[in-house]
Write a protein that holds these residues in place. Sequence first.
Motif, PDB file in Angstrom:
ATOM      1  N   PRO A  57       1.625   5.979   6.170  1.00  0.00           N
ATOM      2  CA  PRO A  57       1.826   6.804   4.985  1.00  0.00           C
ATOM      3  C   PRO A  57       2.455   5.589   3.971  1.00  0.00           C
ATOM      4  CG  PRO A  57       2.628   7.753   6.820  1.00  0.00           C
ATOM      5  CD  PRO A  57       2.102   6.662   7.420  1.00  0.00           C
ATOM      6  N   ALA A  58       2.235   5.777   2.762  1.00  0.00           N
ATOM      7  CA  ALA A  58       2.597   5.152   1.630  1.00  0.00           C
ATOM      8  C   ALA A  58       4.135   4.532   1.746  1.00  0.00           C
ATOM      9  CB  ALA A  58       2.439   5.566   0.157  1.00  0.00           C
ATOM     10  N   MET A  59       5.042   5.253   2.151  1.00  0.00           N
ATOM     11  CA  MET A  59       6.421   5.336   2.108  1.00  0.00           C
ATOM     12  C   MET A  59       6.647   4.192   3.297  1.00  0.00           C
ATOM     13  SD  MET A  59       8.244   9.004   1.469  1.00  0.00           S
ATOM     14  CE  MET A  59       9.710   8.398   2.321  1.00  0.00           C
ATOM     15  N   ILE A  60       5.941   4.506   4.366  1.00  0.00           N
ATOM     16  CA  ILE A  60       6.007   3.514   5.395  1.00  0.00           C
ATOM     17  C   ILE A  60       5.421   1.945   5.096  1.00  0.00           C
ATOM     18  CG2 ILE A  60       5.379   3.119   7.793  1.00  0.00           C
ATOM     19  CD1 ILE A  60       7.411   5.200   7.690  1.00  0.00           C
ATOM     20  N   GLN A  61       4.433   1.931   4.323  1.00  0.00           N
ATOM     21  CA  GLN A  61       3.720   0.791   3.739  1.00  0.00           C
ATOM     22  C   GLN A  61       4.864   0.156   2.929  1.00  0.00           C
ATOM     23  OE1 GLN A  61      -0.089   0.766   2.519  1.00  0.00           O
ATOM     24  NE2 GLN A  61      -0.884   2.223   3.872  1.00  0.00           N
ATOM     25  N   THR A  62       5.305   0.649   2.012  1.00  0.00           N
ATOM     26  CA  THR A  62       6.577   0.132   1.201  1.00  0.00           C
ATOM     27  C   THR A  62       7.619  -0.425   1.973  1.00  0.00           C
ATOM     28  OG1 THR A  62       5.850   1.689  -0.564  1.00  0.00           O
ATOM     29  CG2 THR A  62       7.856   0.683  -0.652  1.00  0.00           C
ATOM     30  N   LEU A  63       8.042   0.179   2.930  1.00  0.00           N
ATOM     31  CA  LEU A  63       9.176  -0.271   3.633  1.00  0.00           C
ATOM     32  C   LEU A  63       8.758  -1.483   4.582  1.00  0.00           C
ATOM     33  CD1 LEU A  63      11.945   0.065   4.796  1.00  0.00           C
ATOM     34  CD2 LEU A  63      11.042   1.588   6.620  1.00  0.00           C
ATOM     35  N   VAL A  64       7.440  -1.448   5.302  1.00  0.00           N
ATOM     36  CA  VAL A  64       7.114  -2.457   6.041  1.00  0.00           C
ATOM     37  C   VAL A  64       6.880  -3.806   5.115  1.00  0.00           C
ATOM     38  CG1 VAL A  64       5.089  -3.366   7.490  1.00  0.00           C
ATOM     39  CG2 VAL A  64       6.325  -1.113   7.871  1.00  0.00           C
ATOM     40  N   SER A  65       6.285  -3.634   4.025  1.00  0.00           N
ATOM     41  CA  SER A  65       6.042  -4.580   2.934  1.00  0.00           C
ATOM     42  C   SER A  65       7.402  -5.332   2.655  1.00  0.00           C
ATOM     43  CB  SER A  65       5.310  -4.304   1.761  1.00  0.00           C
ATOM     44  OG  SER A  65       3.894  -3.726   2.167  1.00  0.00           O
ATOM     45  N   SER A  66       8.201  -4.744   2.584  1.00  0.00           N
ATOM     46  CA  SER A  66       9.676  -5.318   1.942  1.00  0.00           C
ATOM     47  C   SER A  66      10.223  -6.059   3.101  1.00  0.00           C
ATOM     48  CB  SER A  66      10.673  -3.971   1.619  1.00  0.00           C
ATOM     49  OG  SER A  66      10.105  -3.368   0.559  1.00  0.00           O
ATOM     50  N   TYR A  67       9.941  -5.489   4.558  1.00  0.00           N
ATOM     51  CA  TYR A  67      10.624  -6.235   5.608  1.00  0.00           C
ATOM     52  C   TYR A  67       9.868  -7.487   5.791  1.00  0.00           C
ATOM     53  CZ  TYR A  67      13.562  -2.480   6.843  1.00  0.00           C
ATOM     54  OH  TYR A  67      14.704  -1.525   7.453  1.00  0.00           O
ATOM     55  N   TYR A  68       8.471  -7.286   5.474  1.00  0.00           N
ATOM     56  CA  TYR A  68       7.725  -8.489   5.704  1.00  0.00           C
ATOM     57  C   TYR A  68       8.065  -9.889   4.749  1.00  0.00           C
ATOM     58  CZ  TYR A  68       4.519  -7.148   9.476  1.00  0.00           C
ATOM     59  OH  TYR A  68       3.843  -6.771  10.867  1.00  0.00           O
ATOM     60  N   GLU A  69       8.215  -9.319   3.426  1.00  0.00           N
ATOM     61  CA  GLU A  69       8.523 -10.108   2.422  1.00  0.00           C
ATOM     62  C   GLU A  69       9.666 -10.848   2.944  1.00  0.00           C
ATOM     63  OE1 GLU A  69       7.945  -8.956  -1.662  1.00  0.00           O
ATOM     64  OE2 GLU A  69       6.075  -7.683  -1.118  1.00  0.00           O
ATOM     65  N   LEU A  70      10.900 -10.320   2.893  1.00  0.00           N
ATOM     66  CA  LEU A  70      12.087 -10.549   3.527  1.00  0.00           C
ATOM     67  C   LEU A  70      11.979 -11.652   4.531  1.00  0.00           C
ATOM     68  CD1 LEU A  70      14.294  -7.518   3.284  1.00  0.00           C
ATOM     69  CD2 LEU A  70      14.529  -9.654   1.941  1.00  0.00           C
ATOM     70  N   MET A  71      11.283 -11.377   5.689  1.00  0.00           N
ATOM     71  CA  MET A  71      11.207 -11.890   6.877  1.00  0.00           C
ATOM     72  C   MET A  71      10.427 -13.365   6.457  1.00  0.00           C
ATOM     73  SD  MET A  71       8.890 -11.326  10.340  1.00  0.00           S
ATOM     74  CE  MET A  71       7.305 -11.221   9.472  1.00  0.00           C
ATOM     75  N   ASN A  72       9.288 -13.222   5.591  1.00  0.00           N
ATOM     76  CA  ASN A  72       8.468 -14.604   5.276  1.00  0.00           C
ATOM     77  C   ASN A  72       9.216 -15.493   4.159  1.00  0.00           C
ATOM     78  OD1 ASN A  72       6.456 -14.685   7.220  1.00  0.00           O
ATOM     79  ND2 ASN A  72       5.751 -12.526   6.321  1.00  0.00           N
ATOM     80  N   ALA A  73      10.101 -14.910   3.426  1.00  0.00           N
ATOM     81  CA  ALA A  73      10.506 -15.520   2.379  1.00  0.00           C
ATOM     82  C   ALA A  73      11.563 -16.709   2.525  1.00  0.00           C
ATOM     83  CB  ALA A  73      11.209 -14.770   1.405  1.00  0.00           C
ATOM     84  N   SER A  74      12.121 -16.623   3.811  1.00  0.00           N
ATOM     85  CA  SER A  74      13.255 -17.550   4.167  1.00  0.00           C
ATOM     86  C   SER A  74      12.600 -19.099   4.206  1.00  0.00           C
ATOM     87  CB  SER A  74      13.700 -17.256   5.734  1.00  0.00           C
ATOM     88  OG  SER A  74      14.607 -18.226   6.199  1.00  0.00           O
TER      89      SER A  74
END
Length: 82
Positions: A50-67
Motif C-alpha cells: 500500500p502507498a503508506m507502506i511504500q512511503t515509509l519504506v522509501s524513507s527508510y531506504y533513503e536514510l539507510m543509503n544516504a550515510s
Amino acid sequence: MFHKAQIQELIEKADFQIFKQVIVDATYLQDAKWEKSYANSIRKEFAGAPAMIQTLVSSYYELMNASSHQEQSLNSFVLCAR
C-alpha cells in the motif's frame, strides 16, 4: 522489530518491573554491511505494498543509503524484569 521504549511499555503493562538494563556493543560486527546489502536486494518487493507502506519504506531506504559513514551494526539492549 521493536523499539526499546515499546518493549519497556509492554513489560510494564504486564505488571513486571524492570530492574536492570544493559547495552550490548555490537558496532564491531560486520552485520550492518550484509543487512544493508540484503535490504537493498529486496527493495523491489515493496512495489506492491500500500502507498503508506511504500512511503515509509522509501524513507527508510533513503536514510539507510544516504550515510557516507562506514556502516556499523546496531547495539542490542537487554531488559531484565520480574
